[in-house]
Design an enzyme around this catalytic site. Structure first.
Site, short mmCIF file in Angstrom:
data_model
loop_
_atom_site.label_atom_id
_atom_site.label_comp_id
_atom_site.label_asym_id
_atom_site.label_seq_id
_atom_site.Cartn_x
_atom_site.Cartn_y
_atom_site.Cartn_z
N TYR A 136 0.76 -1.16 -0.04
CA TYR A 136 -0.10 0.18 0.06
C TYR A 136 0.77 1.20 -0.19
CZ TYR A 136 -4.78 -1.54 0.90
OH TYR A 136 -5.79 -2.22 0.81
N LYS A 186 2.31 -15.18 2.63
CA LYS A 186 2.42 -16.00 1.47
C LYS A 186 3.86 -16.39 1.44
CE LYS A 186 0.69 -17.65 -2.55
NZ LYS A 186 -0.02 -18.74 -2.44
N ASP A 218 -4.23 -17.82 0.58
CA ASP A 218 -5.11 -18.32 -0.16
C ASP A 218 -5.87 -19.57 0.56
OD1 ASP A 218 -2.71 -19.91 -0.21
OD2 ASP A 218 -2.73 -20.54 -2.27
N ASP A 242 -6.86 -6.50 4.02
CA ASP A 242 -7.82 -5.95 3.33
C ASP A 242 -8.82 -6.76 2.57
OD1 ASP A 242 -9.42 -3.82 1.98
OD2 ASP A 242 -8.40 -4.36 0.24
N ASP A 246 -13.01 -8.33 4.15
CA ASP A 246 -14.32 -8.12 3.28
C ASP A 246 -14.60 -9.58 3.25
OD1 ASP A 246 -14.22 -5.41 2.84
OD2 ASP A 246 -14.46 -5.57 0.77
C1 IPM Z 1 -10.62 -0.57 3.79
C2 IPM Z 1 -10.70 0.01 2.25
C3 IPM Z 1 -9.42 0.89 2.12
C4 IPM Z 1 -8.41 -0.10 2.37
C5 IPM Z 1 -9.41 1.92 0.70
C6 IPM Z 1 -10.75 2.83 1.01
C7 IPM Z 1 -8.29 2.44 0.44
O1 IPM Z 1 -10.81 -0.96 1.52
O2 IPM Z 1 -10.61 0.04 4.91
O3 IPM Z 1 -10.54 -1.86 3.67
O4 IPM Z 1 -8.05 -0.71 1.01
O5 IPM Z 1 -7.64 -0.03 3.13
MG MG Z 2 -11.03 -2.94 2.15
#
Ligand code: IPM
Ligand code: MG
Length: 352
Positions: A136, A186, A218, A242, A246
């Site tokens: 990042y 990884k 993975d 990240d 999700d």
């Molecule tokens: C999160 C979001 C952010 C990230 C984006 C908006 C930059 O996806 O907080 O998970 O990737 O960290």
């Molecule tokens: Mg995110």
């Protein structure tokens, strides 16, 4: 107790308004709220997604309540002017390297998960994501190769001090909760991950009571949806965290339920300075329609009370009220229900 409220873009303002109303309903003495512009909203007003005055307000606060950033009208701007740079900039400038993302299926709501209910019932994990390093924040760019082809590149790296400090956060969390720790990397492909793994093993000597294992990312993705019960605390880097967070939130049933805390080393008079945000984004497709589920932001405010203000009882009160609202069937559109933002906010306040 100074809280900087940064609503941002899309559904950010709607959901933060409900979280602020919940905080106000608790009637905590000495709480002062400031509001600042961030993201695309800030770009449109100040030509920058993270204006100096917003950063200043954030620095002077004891905690930050953050909505969301992301605005399709900004997609063609140069990268440094895009809304996402506001949250990345806040994390970096404020040294918020430790991102806590708890993901659990609320009891009785297993049927809301896209996973089979018996599998979903086992999902209760804390993802500890490193937040200020990795690919990042490495050097990046686009170039033209010798053969005249365009090439994009991003450098991934972790220094041992970066790994050490986030590992300590994860080990302490695992120790306090009596949970096993899984470090996700990884290491079969990446040198960054090999160093990560070596450092995590070194640190583990300081936590003999914590059971540690290592998993490739993975496989971790696969286990999250097939055997979520095997995870307690998950320690991972910025990019993998990240993606896994999700994934875990979708497995819960909705990204609209999951809060997060981003912490650094700074201590205030009340607790650890931190930024609190729902892990969902700005959802521009439903912005301004009063449809967004504010629960993730309300739960983020609870995390704020816990970590930045040492108010465990009040945090638990908010969490219980959200759990009760869900159990009573106050489901937003994200969960297949029909309750709107304001109704859910009011429903949580009634149950405090
Ligand atoms: C999160 C979001 C952010 C990230 C984006 C908006 C930059 O996806 O907080 O998970 O990737 O960290
Ligand atoms: Mg995110």
């Amino acid at each position: 107790m100074k809280i900087a409220v940064l609503p941002g873009d899309g559904i950010g303002p709607e959901v933060t308004a409900e979280a602020v109303a919940v905080l106000e309903a608790l009637g905590l003495p000495g709480l002062t709220l400031f509001t600042g512009d961030v993201g695309g909203a800030a770009y449109h007003r100040h030509d920058h997604p993270l204006p100096e005055e917003t950063l200043q307000m954030a620095r002077e606060a004891d905690a930050i309540l953050f909505g969301a950033v992301g605005d399709p009208t900004c997609d063609t701007l140069e990268r440094h002017l895009r809304p996402e740079q506001a949250i990345l900039g806040l994390r970096k400038h404020l040294g918020l390297f430790a991102n806590l993302r708890p993901a659990k299926v609320f009891a009785g709501l297993e049927h809301l998960s896209p996973l089979r209910a018996d599998i979903a019932a086992g999902l209760d994990m804390l993802i500890v994501r490193e937040l200020t390093g990795d690919v990042y924040f490495g050097a990046k760019g686009q170039r033209v190769t010798d053969t005249g082809e365009r090439e994009g590149w991003d450098a991934m790296s972790y220094s041992e001090s970066e790994v050490r400090r986030i590992a300590h956060v994860a080990f302490r969390a695992a120790q306090a909760a009596g949970l096993p720790l899984t470090s996700v990397d990884k290491a079969n492909v990446l040198e960054t991950s090999q160093l990560w793994r070596d450092v995590v093993v070194e640190i583990s000597a300081e936590y003999p009571g914590v059971t540690l294992d290592h998993m490739y990312v993975d496989n971790a993705g696969m286990q999250t949806v097939s055997h979520p019960e095997r995870f307690g605390v998950v320690l991972t880097g910025n990019l993998f965290g990240d993606i896994l967070s999700d994934l875990a939130s979708a497995a819960v049933g909705s990204i609209g339920l999951l809060p997060s805390a981003s912490l650094g080393e700074r201590q205030t008079a009340f607790g650890t300075f931190g930024l609190y945000e729902p892990i969902h984004g700005s959802a521009p497709d439903i912005a301004g329609q009063g449809k967004a589920n504010p629960m993730a932001t309300i739960l983020s405010a609870a995390m704020m009370l816990r970590h930045s203000f040492g108010m465990e009882a009040e945090a638990a009160r908010i969490e219980a009220a959200v759990g009760k609202a869900l159990a009573d069937g106050m489901l937003g559109g994200d969960l297949g229900g029909s309750h709107g933002t304001a109704a859910i906010g009011a429903g949580v306040r009634e149950r405090l």
